[in-house]
Scaffold this motif. Structure first.
Motif, PDB file in Angstrom:
ATOM      1  N   ARG A   1       0.834  -1.210   0.000  1.00  0.00           N
ATOM      2  CA  ARG A   1       0.000   0.000   0.000  1.00  0.00           C
ATOM      3  C   ARG A   1       0.868   1.259   0.000  1.00  0.00           C
ATOM      4  N   ASN A   2       1.981   1.231   0.737  1.00  0.00           N
ATOM      5  CA  ASN A   2       2.897   2.369   0.740  1.00  0.00           C
ATOM      6  C   ASN A   2       3.473   2.614  -0.657  1.00  0.00           C
ATOM      7  N   PHE A   3       3.821   1.537  -1.353  1.00  0.00           N
ATOM      8  CA  PHE A   3       4.299   1.685  -2.730  1.00  0.00           C
ATOM      9  C   PHE A   3       3.232   2.339  -3.594  1.00  0.00           C
ATOM     10  N   PHE A   4       1.978   1.913  -3.391  1.00  0.00           N
ATOM     11  CA  PHE A   4       0.886   2.470  -4.190  1.00  0.00           C
ATOM     12  C   PHE A   4       0.676   3.952  -3.886  1.00  0.00           C
ATOM     13  N   LEU A   5       0.704   4.306  -2.598  1.00  0.00           N
ATOM     14  CA  LEU A   5       0.460   5.696  -2.210  1.00  0.00           C
ATOM     15  C   LEU A   5       1.566   6.626  -2.692  1.00  0.00           C
ATOM     16  N   LEU A   6       2.813   6.142  -2.646  1.00  0.00           N
ATOM     17  CA  LEU A   6       3.939   7.008  -2.974  1.00  0.00           C
ATOM     18  C   LEU A   6       4.356   6.931  -4.442  1.00  0.00           C
ATOM     19  N   ARG A   7       4.010   5.830  -5.070  1.00  0.00           N
ATOM     20  CA  ARG A   7       4.478   5.635  -6.448  1.00  0.00           C
ATOM     21  C   ARG A   7       3.336   5.611  -7.450  1.00  0.00           C
ATOM     22  N   GLY A   8       2.197   5.091  -7.038  1.00  0.00           N
ATOM     23  CA  GLY A   8       1.054   5.014  -7.939  1.00  0.00           C
ATOM     24  C   GLY A   8       1.255   3.962  -9.011  1.00  0.00           C
ATOM     25  N   GLY A   9       0.179   3.625  -9.720  1.00  0.00           N
ATOM     26  CA  GLY A   9       0.284   2.653 -10.802  1.00  0.00           C
ATOM     27  C   GLY A   9       1.097   3.191 -11.959  1.00  0.00           C
ATOM     28  N   ARG A  10       1.848   2.339 -12.594  1.00  0.00           N
ATOM     29  CA  ARG A  10       2.687   2.752 -13.709  1.00  0.00           C
ATOM     30  C   ARG A  10       2.133   2.313 -15.052  1.00  0.00           C
ATOM     31  N   GLY A  11       0.989   1.634 -15.001  1.00  0.00           N
ATOM     32  CA  GLY A  11       0.440   1.148 -16.265  1.00  0.00           C
ATOM     33  C   GLY A  11       1.110  -0.150 -16.679  1.00  0.00           C
TER      34      GLY A  11
END
Length: 266
Positions: A140-150
């Motif tokens: 979840r931290n990766f998602f919050l800080l990085r977001g989806g890359r496609g």
């Protein structure tokens, strides 16, 4: 063959100083607040570190993570966790994970100390659930800080690695052919093997042998099962085939390995 598959996953969080690591061909530096993902499918080597380097690590058996990967492997790959396993945490995220590491250590110590079988199983289940929750928090931290890359063709190919590791841990007792795992992702054995080696540095056959032998080692060291029973549990047609397989990959016969560890030698 040396066993190269480390059946653990986890995170290293730098709390002071700095550390230089090599991820594939790339050199990266960990500084305070940096989280580094460590897993069997991300080859990482420590190059150097400062004298004041300090870190907190959260480590868990890869078997605790495997059941979770089935439904979120695409998310993990799209977030670039395997391509770029380093994340700069916010102070709040770092504080949570450092405190969680202490909680996990305390619970692991309790598991080791408990002698009652029922209480031991309850504590072990609690530990596994807490490890799994921590895994989701890191994702979840990766998602919050990085977001989806496609999803690109590159990320689709990289998804083959965790899919293979998941399937291998589910099926190694009955399937030890590269062709089986390649067919699951609709690839030829040659192309599948090339991709796995390209992204991990190891061949599918090495992964298969290591997972199988690690399971055999655990049974030889920690159970009273006979060699015949272990061979049957691992899906070998007879003892001889298992003995030959184990000695080829470990360098000792199952009997010699058990005797060596019974004597307290590593």
């Amino acid at each position: 063959m040396n066993i190269i598959f480390q059946p653990r996953a986890g995170w290293r969080i730098c709390t002071a100083g700095s550390q230089q690591i090599q991820h594939g061909d790339t050199l990266r530096t960990l500084v305070p607040g940096t989280l580094l993902v460590m897993s069997p499918v991300i080859p990482i080597r420590t190059v150097s570190q400062t004298d004041d380097f300090r870190s907190v690590e959260i480590s868990m058996p890869f078997s605790a993570v495997i059941p979770l990967l089935k439904n979120i492997v695409g998310t993990v790959v799209n977030l670039g966790v395997f391509d770029d396993p380093i994340l700069q945490l916010t102070p709040q995220q770092m504080d949570f994970l450092v405190r969680r590491a202490a909680e996990l250590d305390d619970l692991a110590d309790r598991v080791e100390a408990v002698t009652d079988d029922v209480e031991h199983n309850l504590c072990q289940t609690s530990l596994t659930l807490l490890q799994q929750h921590t895994f989701f928090e890191v994702v979840r931290n990766f998602f919050l800080l990085r977001g989806g890359r496609g999803e690109t063709s590159q990320t689709q190919r990289r998804a083959i690695v965790p899919q293979f590791i998941f399937s291998l841990n589910m099926n190694f007792r009955r399937e030890r052919s590269v062709q089986f795992y390649a067919s699951e992702v609709h690839m030829t054995s040659a192309y599948f093997s090339r991709l796995i080696r390209e992204y991990t540095g190891h061949t599918p056959s090495q992964f298969i042998a290591t997972v199988t032998c690690n399971a055999a080692k655990s049974m030889l060291r920690y159970t009273p099962m006979t060699i015949k029973e272990i061979a049957a549990d691992l899906g070998f047609p007879e003892q001889f085939t298992f003995r030959k397989y184990f000695k080829t990959h470990v360098g000792l016969s199952p009997t010699d390995y058990r005797a060596k560890h019974a004597e307290g030698s590593d």
